[in-house]
Design a protein around this motif. Sequence first.
Motif, mmCIF file in Angstrom:
data_model
loop_
_atom_site.group_PDB
_atom_site.id
_atom_site.type_symbol
_atom_site.label_atom_id
_atom_site.label_comp_id
_atom_site.label_asym_id
_atom_site.label_seq_id
_atom_site.Cartn_x
_atom_site.Cartn_y
_atom_site.Cartn_z
ATOM 1 N N THR A 1 31.836 69.883 148.849
ATOM 2 C CA THR A 1 31.558 68.669 148.092
ATOM 3 C C THR A 1 32.699 67.669 148.277
ATOM 4 O O THR A 1 33.789 68.024 148.743
ATOM 5 C CB THR A 1 31.416 68.972 146.597
ATOM 6 O OG1 THR A 1 32.681 69.455 146.104
ATOM 7 C CG2 THR A 1 30.338 70.016 146.349
ATOM 8 N N THR A 2 32.446 66.430 147.869
ATOM 9 C CA THR A 2 33.486 65.403 147.958
ATOM 10 C C THR A 2 34.721 65.807 147.163
ATOM 11 O O THR A 2 35.853 65.659 147.626
ATOM 12 C CB THR A 2 32.947 64.056 147.436
ATOM 13 O OG1 THR A 2 31.863 63.638 148.267
ATOM 14 C CG2 THR A 2 34.029 62.992 147.458
ATOM 15 N N ALA A 3 34.502 66.339 145.962
ATOM 16 C CA ALA A 3 35.626 66.757 145.114
ATOM 17 C C ALA A 3 36.416 67.887 145.766
ATOM 18 O O ALA A 3 37.652 67.907 145.725
ATOM 19 C CB ALA A 3 35.115 67.185 143.747
ATOM 20 N N ALA A 4 35.708 68.837 146.379
ATOM 21 C CA ALA A 4 36.381 69.969 147.024
ATOM 22 C C ALA A 4 37.195 69.505 148.229
ATOM 23 O O ALA A 4 38.315 69.970 148.457
ATOM 24 C CB ALA A 4 35.351 71.008 147.449
ATOM 25 N N ILE A 5 36.634 68.581 148.999
ATOM 26 C CA ILE A 5 37.350 68.041 150.157
ATOM 27 C C ILE A 5 38.607 67.309 149.694
ATOM 28 O O ILE A 5 39.695 67.477 150.257
ATOM 29 C CB ILE A 5 36.447 67.090 150.966
ATOM 30 C CG1 ILE A 5 35.275 67.860 151.575
ATOM 31 C CG2 ILE A 5 37.247 66.393 152.071
ATOM 32 C CD1 ILE A 5 34.222 66.976 152.222
ATOM 33 N N ALA A 6 38.452 66.493 148.649
ATOM 34 C CA ALA A 6 39.595 65.746 148.111
ATOM 35 C C ALA A 6 40.691 66.696 147.652
ATOM 36 O O ALA A 6 41.881 66.472 147.905
ATOM 37 C CB ALA A 6 39.134 64.861 146.958
ATOM 38 N N GLY A 7 40.291 67.779 146.985
ATOM 39 C CA GLY A 7 41.268 68.744 146.495
ATOM 40 C C GLY A 7 42.014 69.436 147.619
ATOM 41 O O GLY A 7 43.234 69.596 147.560
ATOM 42 N N GLN A 8 41.300 69.845 148.662
ATOM 43 C CA GLN A 8 41.944 70.563 149.765
ATOM 44 C C GLN A 8 42.863 69.657 150.569
ATOM 45 O O GLN A 8 43.918 70.088 151.037
ATOM 46 C CB GLN A 8 40.896 71.180 150.690
ATOM 47 C CG GLN A 8 41.515 71.966 151.841
ATOM 48 C CD GLN A 8 40.579 72.989 152.433
ATOM 49 O OE1 GLN A 8 39.819 73.640 151.726
ATOM 50 N NE2 GLN A 8 40.623 73.146 153.741
ATOM 51 N N LEU A 9 42.470 68.390 150.720
ATOM 52 C CA LEU A 9 43.278 67.464 151.514
ATOM 53 C C LEU A 9 44.306 66.712 150.676
ATOM 54 O O LEU A 9 45.070 65.907 151.210
ATOM 55 C CB LEU A 9 42.361 66.454 152.224
ATOM 56 C CG LEU A 9 41.371 67.035 153.235
ATOM 57 C CD1 LEU A 9 40.549 65.924 153.868
ATOM 58 C CD2 LEU A 9 42.099 67.828 154.313
ATOM 59 N N HIS A 10 44.304 66.966 149.369
ATOM 60 C CA HIS A 10 45.234 66.297 148.450
ATOM 61 C C HIS A 10 45.069 64.781 148.504
ATOM 62 O O HIS A 10 46.039 64.024 148.560
ATOM 63 C CB HIS A 10 46.685 66.691 148.771
ATOM 64 C CG HIS A 10 46.914 68.174 148.799
ATOM 65 N ND1 HIS A 10 46.854 68.957 147.666
ATOM 66 C CD2 HIS A 10 47.167 69.019 149.831
ATOM 67 C CE1 HIS A 10 47.079 70.224 147.993
ATOM 68 N NE2 HIS A 10 47.265 70.288 149.298
ATOM 69 N N LEU A 11 43.798 64.347 148.506
ATOM 70 C CA LEU A 11 43.460 62.932 148.511
ATOM 71 C C LEU A 11 42.554 62.641 147.321
ATOM 72 O O LEU A 11 42.014 63.549 146.700
ATOM 73 C CB LEU A 11 42.741 62.553 149.815
ATOM 74 C CG LEU A 11 43.529 62.742 151.120
ATOM 75 C CD1 LEU A 11 42.612 62.522 152.318
ATOM 76 C CD2 LEU A 11 44.713 61.785 151.178
ATOM 77 N N SER A 12 42.373 61.358 147.007
ATOM 78 C CA SER A 12 41.497 60.998 145.893
ATOM 79 C C SER A 12 40.037 61.080 146.322
ATOM 80 O O SER A 12 39.717 60.986 147.510
ATOM 81 C CB SER A 12 41.810 59.577 145.416
ATOM 82 O OG SER A 12 41.407 58.629 146.394
ATOM 83 N N VAL A 13 39.155 61.230 145.333
ATOM 84 C CA VAL A 13 37.718 61.246 145.607
ATOM 85 C C VAL A 13 37.302 59.915 146.229
ATOM 86 O O VAL A 13 36.463 59.871 147.136
ATOM 87 C CB VAL A 13 36.925 61.512 144.306
ATOM 88 C CG1 VAL A 13 35.432 61.274 144.522
ATOM 89 C CG2 VAL A 13 37.165 62.943 143.824
ATOM 90 N N HIS A 14 37.906 58.831 145.753
ATOM 91 C CA HIS A 14 37.599 57.508 146.300
ATOM 92 C C HIS A 14 37.918 57.442 147.797
ATOM 93 O O HIS A 14 37.147 56.882 148.584
ATOM 94 C CB HIS A 14 38.393 56.435 145.554
ATOM 95 C CG HIS A 14 38.243 55.061 146.139
ATOM 96 N ND1 HIS A 14 37.084 54.318 146.018
ATOM 97 C CD2 HIS A 14 39.105 54.304 146.884
ATOM 98 C CE1 HIS A 14 37.234 53.162 146.648
ATOM 99 N NE2 HIS A 14 38.444 53.130 147.182
ATOM 100 N N THR A 15 39.044 58.027 148.197
ATOM 101 C CA THR A 15 39.429 58.025 149.609
ATOM 102 C C THR A 15 38.418 58.803 150.449
ATOM 103 O O THR A 15 38.045 58.374 151.545
ATOM 104 C CB THR A 15 40.833 58.635 149.788
ATOM 105 O OG1 THR A 15 41.779 57.826 149.087
ATOM 106 C CG2 THR A 15 41.224 58.694 151.262
ATOM 107 N N ILE A 16 37.959 59.939 149.931
ATOM 108 C CA ILE A 16 36.968 60.734 150.661
ATOM 109 C C ILE A 16 35.650 59.976 150.754
ATOM 110 O O ILE A 16 34.977 60.000 151.794
ATOM 111 C CB ILE A 16 36.755 62.108 149.994
ATOM 112 C CG1 ILE A 16 38.077 62.880 149.941
ATOM 113 C CG2 ILE A 16 35.705 62.915 150.761
ATOM 114 C CD1 ILE A 16 38.753 63.074 151.285
ATOM 115 N N ASP A 17 35.275 59.283 149.682
ATOM 116 C CA ASP A 17 34.057 58.461 149.722
ATOM 117 C C ASP A 17 34.169 57.382 150.800
ATOM 118 O O ASP A 17 33.195 57.079 151.500
ATOM 119 C CB ASP A 17 33.806 57.808 148.359
ATOM 120 C CG ASP A 17 33.205 58.774 147.349
ATOM 121 O OD1 ASP A 17 32.567 59.752 147.788
ATOM 122 O OD2 ASP A 17 33.370 58.550 146.137
#
Length: 213
Positions: free
Chosen positions: A167-183
């Motif tokens: 998920t977007t949240a999981a990707i953000a967590g693993q990459l240490h980035l914000s959800v907005h950045t992943i979006d």
Amino acid sequence: MRILLVDDHPLVREGLSARIEAQSDLEVCGETGSIQAAMVEFAEKVPDLTIVDIQLEDGNGIDLIKDIHTRYPYAKMLVVSAFDETLYAERALRAGALGYISKRELQEKVLEAIRTVLSGKRYLSGKMTQHLLNQAVNQKGQPASHPVERLSNRELEVFQMIGNGMTTAAIAGQLHLSVHTIDTHREKLRHKLGAKNGAELMKLAVQWVLENG
């Protein structure tokens, strides 16, 4: 010569370790499956060669290669991965690795690749060498042959994670980035790959992972 193994699959590490330890002049000085642990192991063991997979427990092997190369410019690194070498080999070399070998060639070529990189020379398969030559001679200034080749390292990493069902949240967590950045990365991916919506992007990503992972 001392070798550090960084791969998220214990069975792969076990197989590599057995091949290496069978050589009288080579030994495995450490092994791990994560970027964080690999940096600690490298600092403690100072290996002559580090073997790195592209997909690791806590991120992308390209990032690990960059980090090691930045801190230890003398470090010799060889990528061993199941991912398409035409997409990742050049990225790995630019990050600081000296060689790239597909896991499909491990049984026959791994010792040759290890010794080549230990000697300070680059190692690529004949197929990849020809691919790079074709790019340099025939495709200069031409667009990439596949849209995925136009992705940045980070975009490719996010695309791969989407294909793995994260998920977007999981990707953000693993990459240490914000959800907005992943979006934002998702929107760029949709644009570059011609996906009409998120569902189509997911379909493309899953298909790509199945074909290349």
